[in-house]
Design a protein around this motif. Structure first.
Motif, PDB file in Angstrom:
ATOM      1  N   GLN A 114       1.184  -1.194   0.234  1.00  9.98           N
ATOM      2  CA  GLN A 114      -0.118   0.056  -0.014  1.00  9.98           C
ATOM      3  C   GLN A 114       0.776   1.700   0.058  1.00  9.98           C
ATOM      4  O   GLN A 114       0.728   2.273  -0.521  1.00  9.98           O
ATOM      5  N   ALA A 115       2.082   1.311   1.054  1.00  9.36           N
ATOM      6  CA  ALA A 115       2.767   2.517   0.653  1.00  9.36           C
ATOM      7  C   ALA A 115       3.639   1.970  -0.545  1.00  9.36           C
ATOM      8  O   ALA A 115       3.534   3.678  -0.526  1.00  9.36           O
ATOM      9  N   GLU A 161       0.166   4.269  -2.752  1.00 10.61           N
ATOM     10  CA  GLU A 161       0.839   5.141  -2.508  1.00 10.61           C
ATOM     11  C   GLU A 161       1.785   6.372  -3.413  1.00 10.61           C
ATOM     12  O   GLU A 161       1.206   7.319  -3.591  1.00 10.61           O
ATOM     13  N   GLN A 162       3.415   6.374  -3.352  1.00 13.31           N
ATOM     14  CA  GLN A 162       4.125   6.225  -3.534  1.00 13.31           C
ATOM     15  C   GLN A 162       3.924   6.668  -4.918  1.00 13.31           C
ATOM     16  O   GLN A 162       4.391   7.499  -6.139  1.00 13.31           O
ATOM     17  N   LEU A 165       1.174   6.373  -6.640  1.00 12.17           N
ATOM     18  CA  LEU A 165       0.415   7.437  -7.351  1.00 12.17           C
ATOM     19  C   LEU A 165       1.179   8.894  -7.326  1.00 12.17           C
ATOM     20  O   LEU A 165       0.487   9.910  -7.606  1.00 12.17           O
ATOM     21  N   THR A 166       1.742   9.219  -6.361  1.00 15.57           N
ATOM     22  CA  THR A 166       2.403  10.069  -5.542  1.00 15.57           C
ATOM     23  C   THR A 166       3.054  11.138  -7.400  1.00 15.57           C
ATOM     24  O   THR A 166       2.964  12.225  -7.499  1.00 15.57           O
TER      25      THR A 166
END
Length: 128
Positions: free
Chosen positions: A71-72, A75-76, A78-79
């Protein structure tokens, strides 16, 4: 565009090079987002089929860690994808390659290494 930006703007060949690099980075990041999304979904699906008692399940803590890790990473990615979209927007506007902190030109070498960067080396290092 201010006169400062006109003097610091990328040449047409630099713009073309950076557009290609941004596009390649975006394609790789989009593929990574898709892969990480599938990985996350598989972890969630497999954990739903097993016991939900992490405390007594010898695999429970590693499954929770793996899910959080994926998940982390997602998220990275997607950022980074959002940062690439902003870089494309700056390229269209003519402000790409200009440090958002000091207004100076970002070196082409830095842009080639980090196409989505918004700051020059000096500002990124905190020396300015």
């Amino acid at each position: 565009m201010t006169e400062d930006h006109r003097d610091a703007a990328l040449s047409p060949s630099e713009q073309a090079t950076m557009r290609e690099l941004l596009d390649a980075d975006r394609q790789m990041t989009t593929a990574r987002v898709a892969m990480l999304g599938r990985d996350r979904d598989e972890i969630v699906e497999s954990s739903a089929l097993t016991a939900s008692d992490d405390e007594h399940d010898p695999e429970g803590t590693s499954t929770a860690f793996e899910r959080a890790h994926v998940q982390a990473l997602l998220e990275q990615a997607l950022t980074h994808l959002a940062d690439l979209d902003l870089a494309f927007e700056r390229l269209r506007e003519g402000s790409y390659g200009i440090c958002e902190k000091c207004g100076q030109r970002i070196g082409i070498e830095r842009l080639m290494a980090l196409p989505a960067t918004k700051t020059c080396v000096i500002c990124a290092s905190g020396r300015r």
